[in-house]
Design a protein around this motif. Structure first.
Motif, mmCIF file in Angstrom:
data_model
loop_
_atom_site.group_PDB
_atom_site.id
_atom_site.type_symbol
_atom_site.label_atom_id
_atom_site.label_comp_id
_atom_site.label_asym_id
_atom_site.label_seq_id
_atom_site.Cartn_x
_atom_site.Cartn_y
_atom_site.Cartn_z
ATOM 1 N N ALA A 83 -18.502 -70.491 11.605
ATOM 2 C CA ALA A 83 -19.897 -70.569 11.162
ATOM 3 C C ALA A 83 -20.798 -70.985 12.321
ATOM 4 O O ALA A 83 -21.936 -70.511 12.424
ATOM 5 C CB ALA A 83 -20.038 -71.544 9.994
ATOM 6 N N LYS A 84 -20.303 -71.837 13.197
ATOM 7 C CA LYS A 84 -21.088 -72.230 14.370
ATOM 8 C C LYS A 84 -21.315 -71.044 15.301
ATOM 9 O O LYS A 84 -22.290 -71.012 16.035
ATOM 10 C CB LYS A 84 -20.387 -73.362 15.129
ATOM 11 C CG LYS A 84 -20.514 -74.712 14.464
ATOM 12 C CD LYS A 84 -19.816 -75.782 15.293
ATOM 13 C CE LYS A 84 -20.055 -77.160 14.730
ATOM 14 N NZ LYS A 84 -19.370 -78.199 15.539
ATOM 15 N N GLN A 85 -20.420 -70.080 15.272
ATOM 16 C CA GLN A 85 -20.539 -68.893 16.122
ATOM 17 C C GLN A 85 -21.336 -67.770 15.467
ATOM 18 O O GLN A 85 -21.641 -66.763 16.110
ATOM 19 C CB GLN A 85 -19.138 -68.376 16.486
ATOM 20 C CG GLN A 85 -18.307 -69.365 17.267
ATOM 21 C CD GLN A 85 -18.977 -69.783 18.561
ATOM 22 O OE1 GLN A 85 -19.460 -68.950 19.309
ATOM 23 N NE2 GLN A 85 -19.015 -71.086 18.828
ATOM 24 N N ASP A 89 -27.735 -62.002 15.553
ATOM 25 C CA ASP A 89 -27.400 -60.580 15.420
ATOM 26 C C ASP A 89 -26.511 -60.338 14.210
ATOM 27 O O ASP A 89 -26.664 -59.327 13.522
ATOM 28 C CB ASP A 89 -26.724 -60.067 16.691
ATOM 29 C CG ASP A 89 -27.693 -59.988 17.867
ATOM 30 O OD1 ASP A 89 -28.916 -59.842 17.639
ATOM 31 O OD2 ASP A 89 -27.228 -60.084 19.016
ATOM 32 N N ASP A 90 -25.590 -61.267 13.939
ATOM 33 C CA ASP A 90 -24.744 -61.149 12.744
ATOM 34 C C ASP A 90 -25.600 -61.145 11.483
ATOM 35 O O ASP A 90 -25.403 -60.324 10.585
ATOM 36 C CB ASP A 90 -23.736 -62.303 12.662
ATOM 37 C CG ASP A 90 -22.703 -62.271 13.769
ATOM 38 O OD1 ASP A 90 -22.354 -61.168 14.247
ATOM 39 O OD2 ASP A 90 -22.231 -63.369 14.158
ATOM 40 N N LEU A 91 -26.556 -62.066 11.428
ATOM 41 C CA LEU A 91 -27.420 -62.151 10.251
ATOM 42 C C LEU A 91 -28.332 -60.933 10.150
ATOM 43 O O LEU A 91 -28.514 -60.375 9.067
ATOM 44 C CB LEU A 91 -28.236 -63.441 10.260
ATOM 45 C CG LEU A 91 -29.097 -63.701 9.025
ATOM 46 C CD1 LEU A 91 -28.271 -63.657 7.731
ATOM 47 C CD2 LEU A 91 -29.814 -65.032 9.141
ATOM 48 N N LEU A 92 -28.888 -60.515 11.260
ATOM 49 C CA LEU A 92 -29.761 -59.336 11.237
ATOM 50 C C LEU A 92 -28.988 -58.089 10.819
ATOM 51 O O LEU A 92 -29.538 -57.219 10.137
ATOM 52 C CB LEU A 92 -30.441 -59.143 12.587
ATOM 53 C CG LEU A 92 -31.457 -60.229 12.954
ATOM 54 C CD1 LEU A 92 -31.964 -60.020 14.368
ATOM 55 C CD2 LEU A 92 -32.598 -60.278 11.956
ATOM 56 N N GLU A 128 -33.176 -72.278 20.193
ATOM 57 C CA GLU A 128 -32.992 -70.934 19.665
ATOM 58 C C GLU A 128 -31.896 -70.172 20.408
ATOM 59 O O GLU A 128 -31.420 -69.169 19.904
ATOM 60 C CB GLU A 128 -34.323 -70.176 19.652
ATOM 61 C CG GLU A 128 -35.271 -70.847 18.694
ATOM 62 C CD GLU A 128 -36.319 -69.915 18.137
ATOM 63 O OE1 GLU A 128 -36.252 -68.706 18.369
ATOM 64 O OE2 GLU A 128 -37.199 -70.433 17.442
ATOM 65 N N ASP A 129 -31.457 -70.634 21.584
ATOM 66 C CA ASP A 129 -30.370 -69.980 22.279
ATOM 67 C C ASP A 129 -29.055 -70.128 21.519
ATOM 68 O O ASP A 129 -28.162 -69.294 21.642
ATOM 69 C CB ASP A 129 -30.196 -70.556 23.695
ATOM 70 C CG ASP A 129 -31.351 -70.179 24.605
ATOM 71 O OD1 ASP A 129 -32.038 -69.170 24.313
ATOM 72 O OD2 ASP A 129 -31.576 -70.891 25.595
ATOM 73 N N ILE A 130 -28.913 -71.205 20.737
ATOM 74 C CA ILE A 130 -27.691 -71.432 19.975
ATOM 75 C C ILE A 130 -27.588 -70.415 18.837
ATOM 76 O O ILE A 130 -26.499 -70.044 18.431
ATOM 77 C CB ILE A 130 -27.634 -72.874 19.430
ATOM 78 C CG1 ILE A 130 -27.494 -73.845 20.589
ATOM 79 C CG2 ILE A 130 -26.506 -73.050 18.453
ATOM 80 C CD1 ILE A 130 -27.529 -75.293 20.211
ATOM 81 N N MET A 131 -28.725 -69.956 18.352
ATOM 82 C CA MET A 131 -28.703 -69.018 17.236
ATOM 83 C C MET A 131 -28.315 -67.653 17.752
ATOM 84 O O MET A 131 -27.809 -66.850 17.115
ATOM 85 C CB MET A 131 -30.036 -68.972 16.532
ATOM 86 C CG MET A 131 -30.336 -70.292 15.893
ATOM 87 S SD MET A 131 -31.721 -70.383 14.746
ATOM 88 C CE MET A 131 -32.696 -68.974 14.985
#
Length: 131
Positions: A83-85, A89-92, A128-131
């Motif tokens: 989940a941390k990874q 892009d996965d969500l989009l 935002e880089d973590i997201m």
């Protein structure tokens, strides 16, 4: 916008999955989008480093609510490390509509992911880089 994805967004906005509250969440995080007023509260139950249950609540546009619904479906049963990874892009990809050229809508779509990451990393403000 592809009609299938448009219908998916509307379906998740009208009938969100995992909407509500957990009786004893392990992690609770609320995020707001100051540009439009959307807000998402994400509650996670974590057992043995696995997200065993998840709920969200809040209010906002169809994209923010549908995105939260889709995210909660995707992460339920997922190890915390995975989940941390989970990326923007996965969500989009789950959302399935192009938002990259619309910064306001993109912030709405990523609000639930921001809550997830901030909650899992235990930080007060997400880079935002973590997201």
């Amino acid at each position: 916008m592809d009609d299938i994805y448009r219908e998916q967004i509307l379906e998740h906005a009208r009938h969100p999955r995992n909407f509500g509250h957990l009786p004893a969440p392990t992690v609770v995080r609320e995020e707001r989008n100051p540009l439009c007023g959307d807000q998402i509260r994400l509650e996670l139950a974590i057992t043995d480093d696995v997200i065993t249950d998840v709920r969200f609540s809040g209010r906002g546009c169809a994209i923010s609510q549908a995105s939260a619904s889709l995210l909660t479906e995707a992460i339920k049963g997922m190890p915390v490390t995975a989940a941390k990874q989970f990326s923007k892009d996965d969500l989009l990809d789950l959302i399935g509509i192009p938002l990259a050229h619309n910064p306001t809508r993109l912030k709405c779509a990523l609000l639930s992911l921001k809550a997830l990451k901030a909650g899992l990393y235990g930080v007060s403000q997400m880079d935002e880089d973590i997201m």
